[in-house]
Design an enzyme around this catalytic site. Structure first.
Site, PDB file in Angstrom:
ATOM      1  N   CYS A  92      24.667 -87.143  48.159  1.00 49.38           N
ATOM      2  CA  CYS A  92      24.089 -88.320  48.800  1.00 49.38           C
ATOM      3  C   CYS A  92      23.474 -88.041  50.171  1.00 49.38           C
ATOM      4  CB  CYS A  92      25.128 -89.436  48.843  1.00 49.38           C
ATOM      5  SG  CYS A  92      24.356 -91.055  48.973  1.00 49.38           S
ATOM      6  N   HIS A 189      29.298 -89.612  44.071  1.00 51.29           N
ATOM      7  CA  HIS A 189      30.566 -89.469  44.794  1.00 51.29           C
ATOM      8  C   HIS A 189      31.667 -89.587  43.746  1.00 51.29           C
ATOM      9  CE1 HIS A 189      28.652 -90.271  48.730  1.00 51.29           C
ATOM     10  NE2 HIS A 189      27.966 -91.207  48.109  1.00 51.29           N
TER      11      HIS A 189
HETATM   12  N1  GLN Z   1      22.754 -93.460  54.151  1.00 53.01           N
HETATM   13  C1  GLN Z   1      22.215 -92.998  52.910  1.00 53.01           C
HETATM   14  C2  GLN Z   1      21.722 -94.100  52.037  1.00 53.01           C
HETATM   15  O1  GLN Z   1      22.177 -95.217  52.147  1.00 53.01           O
HETATM   16  C3  GLN Z   1      23.258 -92.163  52.185  1.00 53.01           C
HETATM   17  C4  GLN Z   1      24.430 -92.944  51.694  1.00 53.01           C
HETATM   18  C5  GLN Z   1      25.539 -92.115  51.129  1.00 53.01           C
HETATM   19  O2  GLN Z   1      25.714 -90.956  51.498  1.00 53.01           O
HETATM   20  N2  GLN Z   1      26.359 -92.711  50.259  1.00 53.01           N
HETATM   21  O3  GLN Z   1      20.850 -93.873  51.199  1.00 53.01           O
END
Ligand code: GLN
Length: 238
Positions: A92, A189
């Site tokens: 992510c 995740h």
């Molecule tokens: N901030 C990034 C987004 O919202 C990554 C989010 C995350 O790592 N879950 O796309």
């Protein structure tokens, strides 16, 4: 033999249990009598020369912004390692920042490391929920996503997988993540590795092969619990 695992920015970039991936790698090595050393990398640190596996997790836009400058500094070294087939798992927030740039939904442009040929554009609607994908190398992979960023690959043929349920890279083209050399970038995740042990073992095997310059067959482990976790995640409705 010791496998050195570099954990990038654990203080800022560690959402939805991502640290569990490092623990899964450590445990799966230990169960096979392989030693591990976890190197937590924070801004300003030096990256040692003996890194065998790179790991980076997710983070909020504000956290991504905080590490932007430091990441630029270490980008050439990370790029060299990925080009030299060091196995890596980036999830992510770090997945996005291994790309060219992330433009957030407030219009802020965060520079990426330029390792993966992709870009990310933040949208107002977040893509949230359980994900099931089909990958050419590992079969079905399950996880959980929560991102505003929509990622677009320059070459869709090297996506990590095809979306069966969930959004994946952008909710439009059915791609999920990327697999470039031995680097897996993904939105999943969960943490992803305990539920998808084949992916964990791929990283360990590649690390050992790089060290020994020989094909490695890992000792099989009893993955009954891991399979149960995978199955129950796959069945969970989005
Ligand atoms: N901030 C990034 C987004 O919202 C990554 C989010 C995350 O790592 N879950 O796309």
């Amino acid at each position: 033999m010791t496998i050195n695992i570099l954990h990038l920015y654990p203080a800022e970039m560690n959402l939805y249990g991502d640290h569990g991936n490092v623990l899964a790698l450590k445990k799966r090595c230990e169960w096979r009598g392989i030693k591990t050393k976890i190197i937590n990398y924070e801004p300003g640190d030096e990256i040692p020369d003996n890194v065998d596996i790179i790991f980076g997790g997710g983070g909020q836009d504000s956290s991504q912004s905080k590490i932007e400058k430091d990441l630029q500094k270490i980008a050439p070294k990370l790029k060299e390692m990925i080009e030299n087939n060091t196995p890596a798992l980036v999830i992510c927030g770090i997945y996005q920042l291994f790309g060219n740039y992330f433009e957030t939904n407030t219009g802020q442009k965060i520079q990426g490391a330029g390792i993966l040929d992709l870009y990310t554009k933040g949208e107002d609607e977040r893509l949230i929920g359980n994900v099931v994908i089909n990958t050419p190398e590992f079969g079905e992979v399950v996880g959980y996503e929560n991102h505003s960023g929509q990622t677009f690959l320059a070459d869709e043929s090297i996506a990590f997988g095809t979306v069966i349920s969930g959004a994946g890279n952008n909710g439009k083209d059915f791609t999920e993540g990327i697999k470039y050399h031995n680097c897996i970038g993904t939105y999943l995740h969960g943490p992803i590795l305990p539920k998808n042990p084949r992916v964990a073992d791929f990283l360990i095997r590649k690390a050992l092969e790089n060290k020994t310059k020989k094909f490695q067959k890992l000792e099989p482990l009893n993955d009954a619990l891991e399979r149960k976790a995978h199955k129950s995640a796959a069945k969970r409705p989005r």
